[in-house]
Design a protein around this motif. Structure first.
Motif, PDB file in Angstrom:
ATOM      1  N   THR A   1       0.817  -1.222   0.000  1.00 24.26           N
ATOM      2  CA  THR A   1       0.000   0.000   0.000  1.00 24.26           C
ATOM      3  C   THR A   1       0.845   1.263   0.000  1.00 24.26           C
ATOM      4  O   THR A   1       0.323   2.367  -0.115  1.00 24.26           O
ATOM      5  N   THR A   2       2.170   1.129   0.151  1.00 25.66           N
ATOM      6  CA  THR A   2       3.104   2.246   0.029  1.00 25.66           C
ATOM      7  C   THR A   2       4.265   1.800  -0.849  1.00 25.66           C
ATOM      8  O   THR A   2       4.397   0.610  -1.175  1.00 25.66           O
ATOM      9  N   ALA A   3       5.124   2.756  -1.209  1.00 24.48           N
ATOM     10  CA  ALA A   3       6.264   2.445  -2.085  1.00 24.48           C
ATOM     11  C   ALA A   3       7.555   2.248  -1.305  1.00 24.48           C
ATOM     12  O   ALA A   3       8.648   2.342  -1.870  1.00 24.48           O
ATOM     13  N   GLU A   4       7.462   1.933  -0.021  1.00 26.55           N
ATOM     14  CA  GLU A   4       8.651   1.855   0.829  1.00 26.55           C
ATOM     15  C   GLU A   4       9.515   0.630   0.557  1.00 26.55           C
ATOM     16  O   GLU A   4      10.713   0.642   0.817  1.00 26.55           O
ATOM     17  N   HIS A   5       8.940  -0.446   0.063  1.00 30.01           N
ATOM     18  CA  HIS A   5       9.683  -1.701  -0.024  1.00 30.01           C
ATOM     19  C   HIS A   5       9.829  -2.170  -1.469  1.00 30.01           C
ATOM     20  O   HIS A   5       9.676  -3.353  -1.778  1.00 30.01           O
ATOM     21  N   GLY A   6      10.150  -1.240  -2.333  1.00 32.50           N
ATOM     22  CA  GLY A   6      10.323  -1.576  -3.734  1.00 32.50           C
ATOM     23  C   GLY A   6      11.750  -1.937  -4.084  1.00 32.50           C
ATOM     24  O   GLY A   6      12.645  -1.974  -3.232  1.00 32.50           O
ATOM     25  N   THR A   7      11.972  -2.191  -5.367  1.00 36.33           N
ATOM     26  CA  THR A   7      13.279  -2.622  -5.870  1.00 36.33           C
ATOM     27  C   THR A   7      13.585  -1.902  -7.175  1.00 36.33           C
ATOM     28  O   THR A   7      12.701  -1.750  -8.032  1.00 36.33           O
ATOM     29  N   TRP A   8      14.831  -1.463  -7.339  1.00 44.14           N
ATOM     30  CA  TRP A   8      15.275  -0.910  -8.612  1.00 44.14           C
ATOM     31  C   TRP A   8      15.671  -2.054  -9.546  1.00 44.14           C
ATOM     32  O   TRP A   8      16.374  -2.978  -9.152  1.00 44.14           O
ATOM     33  N   VAL A   9      15.204  -1.970 -10.782  1.00 39.68           N
ATOM     34  CA  VAL A   9      15.476  -3.006 -11.779  1.00 39.68           C
ATOM     35  C   VAL A   9      16.065  -2.335 -13.019  1.00 39.68           C
ATOM     36  O   VAL A   9      15.622  -1.251 -13.421  1.00 39.68           O
ATOM     37  N   GLU A  10      17.030  -2.967 -13.622  1.00 39.72           N
ATOM     38  CA  GLU A  10      17.658  -2.412 -14.820  1.00 39.72           C
ATOM     39  C   GLU A  10      16.663  -2.382 -15.977  1.00 39.72           C
ATOM     40  O   GLU A  10      15.960  -3.357 -16.246  1.00 39.72           O
ATOM     41  N   GLY A  11      16.597  -1.264 -16.674  1.00 39.05           N
ATOM     42  CA  GLY A  11      15.705  -1.111 -17.812  1.00 39.05           C
ATOM     43  C   GLY A  11      16.345  -1.565 -19.113  1.00 39.05           C
ATOM     44  O   GLY A  11      17.469  -2.084 -19.127  1.00 39.05           O
ATOM     45  N   PRO A  12      15.663  -1.360 -20.236  1.00 35.65           N
ATOM     46  CA  PRO A  12      16.178  -1.838 -21.522  1.00 35.65           C
ATOM     47  C   PRO A  12      17.378  -1.051 -22.026  1.00 35.65           C
ATOM     48  O   PRO A  12      18.145  -1.536 -22.848  1.00 35.65           O
ATOM     49  N   GLY A  13      17.530   0.191 -21.558  1.00 37.37           N
ATOM     50  CA  GLY A  13      18.699   0.996 -21.888  1.00 37.37           C
ATOM     51  C   GLY A  13      18.897   1.249 -23.374  1.00 37.37           C
ATOM     52  O   GLY A  13      17.941   1.399 -24.138  1.00 37.37           O
ATOM     53  N   ALA A  14      20.159   1.255 -23.788  1.00 34.69           N
ATOM     54  CA  ALA A  14      20.509   1.621 -25.162  1.00 34.69           C
ATOM     55  C   ALA A  14      19.935   0.643 -26.180  1.00 34.69           C
ATOM     56  O   ALA A  14      19.668   1.032 -27.329  1.00 34.69           O
ATOM     57  N   ASP A  15      19.725  -0.607 -25.792  1.00 32.76           N
ATOM     58  CA  ASP A  15      19.202  -1.598 -26.736  1.00 32.76           C
ATOM     59  C   ASP A  15      17.861  -1.149 -27.315  1.00 32.76           C
ATOM     60  O   ASP A  15      17.607  -1.324 -28.517  1.00 32.76           O
ATOM     61  N   PHE A  16      17.026  -0.534 -26.465  1.00 30.42           N
ATOM     62  CA  PHE A  16      15.720  -0.065 -26.937  1.00 30.42           C
ATOM     63  C   PHE A  16      15.890   1.047 -27.969  1.00 30.42           C
ATOM     64  O   PHE A  16      15.266   1.022 -29.037  1.00 30.42           O
ATOM     65  N   PHE A  17      16.733   2.020 -27.676  1.00 28.50           N
ATOM     66  CA  PHE A  17      16.870   3.167 -28.566  1.00 28.50           C
ATOM     67  C   PHE A  17      17.632   2.826 -29.839  1.00 28.50           C
ATOM     68  O   PHE A  17      17.399   3.432 -30.890  1.00 28.50           O
ATOM     69  N   GLU A  18      18.500   1.841 -29.768  1.00 34.59           N
ATOM     70  CA  GLU A  18      19.151   1.362 -30.991  1.00 34.59           C
ATOM     71  C   GLU A  18      18.125   0.698 -31.904  1.00 34.59           C
ATOM     72  O   GLU A  18      18.137   0.893 -33.128  1.00 34.59           O
ATOM     73  N   ALA A  19      17.223  -0.085 -31.298  1.00 36.08           N
ATOM     74  CA  ALA A  19      16.148  -0.697 -32.087  1.00 36.08           C
ATOM     75  C   ALA A  19      15.247   0.366 -32.684  1.00 36.08           C
ATOM     76  O   ALA A  19      14.826   0.272 -33.851  1.00 36.08           O
ATOM     77  N   LEU A  20      14.961   1.396 -31.889  1.00 35.25           N
ATOM     78  CA  LEU A  20      14.119   2.488 -32.381  1.00 35.25           C
ATOM     79  C   LEU A  20      14.798   3.230 -33.528  1.00 35.25           C
ATOM     80  O   LEU A  20      14.158   3.549 -34.538  1.00 35.25           O
ATOM     81  N   ALA A  21      16.096   3.501 -33.387  1.00 35.83           N
ATOM     82  CA  ALA A  21      16.827   4.237 -34.419  1.00 35.83           C
ATOM     83  C   ALA A  21      16.854   3.488 -35.747  1.00 35.83           C
ATOM     84  O   ALA A  21      16.942   4.104 -36.814  1.00 35.83           O
ATOM     85  N   ARG A  22      16.771   2.155 -35.687  1.00 39.17           N
ATOM     86  CA  ARG A  22      16.724   1.376 -36.929  1.00 39.17           C
ATOM     87  C   ARG A  22      15.388   1.508 -37.632  1.00 39.17           C
ATOM     88  O   ARG A  22      15.271   1.225 -38.828  1.00 39.17           O
ATOM     89  N   ARG A  23      14.370   1.935 -36.863  1.00 40.57           N
ATOM     90  CA  ARG A  23      13.024   2.065 -37.430  1.00 40.57           C
ATOM     91  C   ARG A  23      12.681   3.493 -37.821  1.00 40.57           C
ATOM     92  O   ARG A  23      12.008   3.740 -38.820  1.00 40.57           O
ATOM     93  N   THR A  24      13.109   4.442 -36.998  1.00 37.99           N
ATOM     94  CA  THR A  24      12.705   5.835 -37.196  1.00 37.99           C
ATOM     95  C   THR A  24      13.725   6.745 -36.531  1.00 37.99           C
ATOM     96  O   THR A  24      14.370   6.357 -35.552  1.00 37.99           O
ATOM     97  N   PRO A  25      13.909   7.965 -37.031  1.00 36.22           N
ATOM     98  CA  PRO A  25      14.849   8.881 -36.375  1.00 36.22           C
ATOM     99  C   PRO A  25      14.414   9.184 -34.944  1.00 36.22           C
ATOM    100  O   PRO A  25      13.218   9.251 -34.642  1.00 36.22           O
ATOM    101  N   CYS A  26      15.388   9.358 -34.063  1.00 39.68           N
ATOM    102  CA  CYS A  26      15.098   9.602 -32.640  1.00 39.68           C
ATOM    103  C   CYS A  26      15.093  11.089 -32.284  1.00 39.68           C
ATOM    104  O   CYS A  26      14.932  11.438 -31.120  1.00 39.68           O
ATOM    105  N   PHE A  27      15.275  11.963 -33.284  1.00 43.17           N
ATOM    106  CA  PHE A  27      15.467  13.370 -32.948  1.00 43.17           C
ATOM    107  C   PHE A  27      14.200  14.051 -32.451  1.00 43.17           C
ATOM    108  O   PHE A  27      14.242  15.210 -32.025  1.00 43.17           O
TER     109      PHE A  27
END
Length: 499
Positions: A312-338
């Motif tokens: 019921t509160t956010a006191e006992h959460g955990t940080w998790v690594e996100g997709p990072g550069a892999d996501f934006f590299e995939a995006l850049a192959r599809r469409t410009p990121c500017f």
């Protein structure tokens, strides 16, 4: 990356003056674009255009549908102009208040006139523009329209409470519901067509006058949304399709128990296996709606905070690594990121900064954060800016500049502010000094909330984070629009090389 030095105004569409209870895509929007151009502004920043709902306090950051446009923004006047309604169809009209968005009354009124427009549409014969829109937008429109019809059919129930065969999207059940609810599906498609028609026309008007629209993408989606119902495999859900974890942020100096947002969290492993297809579609749709778009809570691409769904509160959460550069590299192959602007407020970690540097995304700086004890080294004070960022006096989540000075700034904050600008000023002058600091900074883009252009106090604040009611309602009155100091803004734009 933002290449051109310029400035603009943050004003959500709902905050425009209007006779019909909420700002919309009508005449006031066109007039606003005209005054932006005359004031030598280059940007109009808005909040998400997604539909809102009363259960989420009408927040545009908690929408039942990520890919669609809020039909409350359809202008009744434009429906008359385009022949979908007659002038008499607009009566009777509720006595809408000025200065606040009256969501409940607006929804009731719009439903009445939309029903009239739809019935008329059904009897006018084939409409090539409507059919063309349905073909082009079918990849997101079909699921959305069915979801809306199902919501109405099941009397607003959360989709997790629907019959199992519909909740779990069994093909035969969905085919049957599409046939049974065909009229409701067609009506929602018609309304999305109207919204698209009006917004597209307004966008073209902006482009013709050199105004770029900066939109907004909330990082997370609401659980009770077509996005989760139609794509359960890309979220962290259990076998009953309920979230196993929820999004939020940990405790800090502003919140002893943290912020528990409650949104479902993405299953980035599943998304990666699919080539991030859903997110690619979301970015593509944003490119259709906006010239540039801010990704809210950009940090979640580097690392994100998850809380057990039963907490019921956010006191006992955990940080998790996100997709990072892999996501934006995939995006850049599809469409410009500017087109992307990163909302990197809060703890700007090395991982977040690494993404900004690697892909050239401009971040954000907010002057209201600059005058604390660490002023000389603050990332938000103008002498520490770099060109590739957007400087704001404040955002939709902050107090107004005058409200900050009168209600939140400590005596020490005020003294530091006076020392930085070189003189003492009255509360009613603070907004002008902050706007001047933003405009004369090296930041290539400078955005000023309309409330700060007007010098309004705390009553004009758009949102109080973690306060569930009374937000998203501020609206500029016609009188405020008339007295807005656009000539002063034009002078600053020209003086600072932004005009």
């Amino acid at each position: 990356m933002i290449h051109t030095r310029g400035s603009g105004i943050l004003l959500h569409v709902t905050s425009l003056p209007s006779t019909y209870g909420i700002g919309d895509f009508g005449p006031s929007a066109y007039r606003f674009v005209e005054v932006l151009a005359k004031a030598r502004q280059h940007y109009w920043q808005i909040l998400p255009l997604n539909p809102t709902c009363p259960a989420s306090g009408n927040s545009p950051y908690s929408s039942p549908s990520t890919f669609t446009v809020n039909t409350l923004l359809i202008s009744p006047e434009m429906l008359v102009r385009d022949g979908f309604l007659g002038r008499n169809d607009l009566e009777p009209m509720p006595d809408f208040p000025e200065g606040r968005a009256a969501y409940e009354a607006v929804a009731w009124y719009r439903e009445r006139i939309f029903s009239i427009a739809y019935e008329r549409f059904l009897h006018t014969g084939p409409d090539r523009r409507y059919e063309g829109f349905c073909d082009r937008a079918g990849w997101w429109l079909d699921e959305h329209a069915l979801f809306v019809a199902l919501k109405d059919h099941f009397r607003g129930q959360e989709w997790s409470q629907w019959p199992e065969e519909v909740r779990t999207r069994q093909p035969e059940a969905l085919d049957d519901m599409r046939k049974r609810l065909a009229d409701g599906v067609r009506k929602e498609k018609f309304l999305q067509y109207l919204a698209d028609r009006q917004w597209s026309a307004l966008r073209r008007y902006c482009t013709a006058r050199g105004i770029q629209v900066i939109g907004d993408i909330p990082i997370y989606v609401a659980y009770d949304s077509v996005d989760v119902w139609a794509n359960p495999g890309i979220f962290q859900l259990d076998e009953d399709l309920r979230p196993t974890v929820a999004a939020g942020v940990p405790p800090d100096v502003f919140s002893r128990t943290g912020q528990l947002w409650g949104n479902p969290v993405y299953d980035w492993s599943a998304l990666r296996e699919q080539g991030y297809a859903w997110w690619m579609s979301r970015i593509a749709r944003s490119g259709e709606l906006y010239d540039l778009f801010r990704i809210d809570h950009f940090r979640a691409f580097a690392d994100y905070y998850t809380v057990p769904a039963t907490d019921t509160t956010a006191e006992h959460g955990t940080w998790v690594e996100g997709p990072g550069a892999d996501f934006f590299e995939a995006l850049a192959r599809r469409t410009p990121c500017f087109s992307i602007v990163a909302e990197d407020l809060g703890a700007n970690t090395p991982a977040v900064q690494g993404l900004l540097d690697r892909f050239g995304f401009p971040g954000m700086k907010v002057l209201l954060f600059a005058f604390g004890e660490g002023l000389p080294g603050s990332a938000h004070i103008p002498h520490n800016y770099v060109p590739n960022l957007i400087c704001y006096t404040g955002t939709h989540d902050n107090n107004t500049a005058r409200g900050w000075f009168e209600e939140e700034a400590s005596e020490e904050d005020r003294k530091r502010f006076y020392a930085y600008i070189g003189r003492e000023v009255a509360a009613e002058e603070v907004h002008r000094e902050l706007v001047r600091l933003a405009m004369t900074s090296v930041a290539r883009a400078c955005i000023v909330p309309m409330q700060d252009v007007l010098g309004l106090g705390a009553a004009a604040r758009m949102n109080y984070p973690s306060v569930p009611e009374g937000n998203w309602e501020w609206r500029m009155t016609p009188e405020e629009f008339e007295r807005a100091p656009f000539e002063w803004l034009r002078g600053l734009a020209e003086l600072s090389g932004r005009g």
